[in-house]
Design an enzyme around this catalytic site. Structure first.
Site, short mmCIF file in Angstrom:
data_model
loop_
_atom_site.label_atom_id
_atom_site.label_comp_id
_atom_site.label_asym_id
_atom_site.label_seq_id
_atom_site.Cartn_x
_atom_site.Cartn_y
_atom_site.Cartn_z
N ASP A 95 0.72 -1.26 -0.06
CA ASP A 95 -0.16 -0.15 -0.12
C ASP A 95 0.84 1.54 -0.11
O ASP A 95 0.30 2.31 0.49
CB ASP A 95 -1.03 0.11 1.17
CG ASP A 95 -0.14 -0.08 2.44
OD1 ASP A 95 1.04 0.09 2.60
OD2 ASP A 95 -0.94 -0.26 3.54
N GLU A 117 0.06 -8.95 -1.77
CA GLU A 117 -0.75 -8.61 -0.62
C GLU A 117 -1.97 -7.80 -1.12
O GLU A 117 -2.25 -6.78 -0.60
CB GLU A 117 0.08 -7.81 0.29
CG GLU A 117 -0.57 -7.58 1.53
CD GLU A 117 0.35 -6.86 2.79
OE1 GLU A 117 1.12 -7.74 3.40
OE2 GLU A 117 0.13 -5.65 2.62
N GLU A 131 -2.58 4.70 2.35
CA GLU A 131 -2.62 3.45 1.94
C GLU A 131 -3.94 2.81 1.45
O GLU A 131 -3.75 2.11 0.67
CB GLU A 131 -1.89 2.75 3.29
CG GLU A 131 -0.54 3.17 3.50
CD GLU A 131 -0.42 4.33 4.33
OE1 GLU A 131 0.62 4.65 5.06
OE2 GLU A 131 -1.37 4.70 4.95
N HIS A 212 3.80 4.66 13.28
CA HIS A 212 4.46 5.35 12.11
C HIS A 212 3.51 5.90 11.24
O HIS A 212 3.64 6.65 10.23
CB HIS A 212 5.49 4.49 11.24
CG HIS A 212 4.68 3.54 10.63
ND1 HIS A 212 4.25 2.36 11.10
CD2 HIS A 212 4.48 3.40 9.30
CE1 HIS A 212 3.88 1.26 10.20
NE2 HIS A 212 3.59 2.23 8.96
N ARG A 214 0.51 7.71 9.14
CA ARG A 214 0.31 9.18 8.97
C ARG A 214 -0.79 9.81 9.62
O ARG A 214 -0.79 11.02 10.14
CB ARG A 214 0.32 9.31 7.29
CG ARG A 214 0.38 11.03 7.03
CD ARG A 214 -0.02 10.81 5.52
NE ARG A 214 1.67 10.55 4.86
CZ ARG A 214 2.57 11.38 4.49
NH1 ARG A 214 2.49 12.52 4.70
NH2 ARG A 214 3.62 10.79 4.16
N HIS A 244 10.61 5.49 14.93
CA HIS A 244 10.70 5.70 13.40
C HIS A 244 11.32 7.10 13.22
O HIS A 244 11.39 8.08 13.99
CB HIS A 244 9.34 5.87 12.86
CG HIS A 244 9.32 5.67 11.52
ND1 HIS A 244 9.46 6.52 10.49
CD2 HIS A 244 8.76 4.53 10.68
CE1 HIS A 244 9.27 6.19 9.30
NE2 HIS A 244 9.04 4.67 9.12
#
Length: 377
Positions: A95, A117, A131, A212, A214, A244
């Site tokens: 993604d 995936e 994503e 991590h 967004r 991260h």
């Protein structure tokens, strides 16, 4: 058949590394690898662990970049690789912005796209952002869709995608199986890792944290850190948080937790280190998709720091629970697992709904048009 695998982030590298190895071992396939460098520093660790070399290396990252700027640079740079190589197919994973841009670049050139995936859906294009939309875009232009589970296959079928779908299991389990074998079969490596983390207190329960996403930037990460502050007050826990490198994560975490007792903020670790830490952990708190998939194989409970997930199988199996970014909810659910042995035992099931370690061989068979038994959990 000329196949170019393209990825750019560390999670993609972990999940694609065993597949790239399988492709290179297949006589019917001429395999090459293109890395975009979306996670350049963290990517190098995985490349070294799995002994991967890339024929094509791009340099697309810029400080404080926008998603549109990154996408534009990616599609242009990937297109130049496709022009030189003229592949029969392109494989992308998951993604990421790299996956979406590479898939679209291949589609524009009439090159077949394989989505490793495929079919994962949260149902909300804003979460995970961006994503969820990236997955939908890649699935819509793919000729080959390699769904990890039956639910992922059904989600893709519901959207009437034009490509062919196989249920293969998730390649991350292939990577995990290979990494566990390294740990189990190399006593010197095990000793090295134990010495590296000798500062861990064996008397305290280890809470392993990653984050991590967004959509959690800002208030979400502040709430997560506040919950970790509360949990760190307990005398029976120690929190290990590989932070991260993204400043939107790193700066908030360090400002809130930098001086907190019982909280160890460490740099991002190699994948083999992370698997070792997962094995040691009592409880994992994460917003990572890959960790949701790996932890059931290790019998570790997971609290997912998100409101929705495109990986519902582990939630249904009872090994994963969604807790979002509410300070109170995180503390309540973590405390229940820390204090109630019966609740904890209910989470710790070893059956993994995401794979059996043979996803890569199934994908290679599909590309070579050989029959194989598809994955069933």
């Amino acid at each position: 058949m000329r196949i170019v695998s393209i990825f750019g982030t560390r999670p993609e590298a972990i999940k694609m590394a065993p597949l790239v190895a399988a492709l290179r071992a297949e006589p019917q396939i001429n395999s090459s690898l293109c890395i975009t460098g979306q996670h350049r520093e963290m990517l190098a660790q995985v490349m070294a662990l799995f002994d991967l070399q890339a024929e094509h290396q791009l340099n697309v990252m810029q400080p404080n970049q926008s998603l549109n700027g990154l996408f534009a640079r990616l599609i242009t740079a990937v297109d130049a690789v496709l022009e030189r190589v003229q592949p029969d197919g392109v494989l992308v994973h998951g993604d990421t912005t790299t996956a979406a841009a590479a898939a679209l670049a291949a589609f524009h050139r009439g090159i077949r796209v394989g989505h490793v995936e495929a079919g994962l859906r949260s149902g909300d294009i804003q979460s995970p952002y961006p994503e969820e939309m990236n997955r939908r875009l890649v699935d819509s232009v793919s000729t080959w869709l390699f769904a990890p589970t039956l639910a992922a296959r059904d989600a893709a079928l519901a959207e009437k995608v034009s490509g062919r779908i196989w249920v293969t299991g998730n390649t991350v389990i292939d990577a995990l199986v290979a990494t566990l074998a390294k740990l189990d079969n190399d006593a010197a490596l095990e000793r090295t890792l134990a010495e590296r983390y000798a500062w861990l207190d064996g008397r305290r329960k280890l809470l392993l944290v990653t984050g991590h996403r967004r959509e959690n930037f800002g208030e979400g990460f502040r709430n997560i850190c506040a919950a970790l502050q509360d949990l760190a007050q307990r005398g029976d826990v120690q929190i290990v948080y590989p932070v991260h490198l993204n400043p939107n994560v790193r700066d908030v975490v360090r400002s809130v937790l930098g001086e907190q007792a019982n909280v160890h903020l460490i740099a991002p670790v190699d994948y083999i280190d992370f698997v070792w830490l997962m094995r040691r952990a009592y409880l994992i708190l994460t917003d990572s998709g890959g960790v949701q998939e790996e932890a059931p194989s290790l019998g570790k409970p997971v609290l997912v720091l998100r409101d929705v997930t495109e990986r519902p199988e582990a939630v249904a199996a009872g090994t994963v629970r969604l807790v979002g970014t509410s300070r109170e909810r995180i503390v309540t659910e973590a405390s229940r697992l820390l204090d109630d042995p019966a609740t904890y035992a209910g989470f710790c099931r070893s059956a993994n709904p995401y794979g059996d370690g043979r996803a890569c061989s199934r994908i290679v068979d599909a590309l070579c048009e050989r029959p194989f038994a598809q994955f069933h959990a």
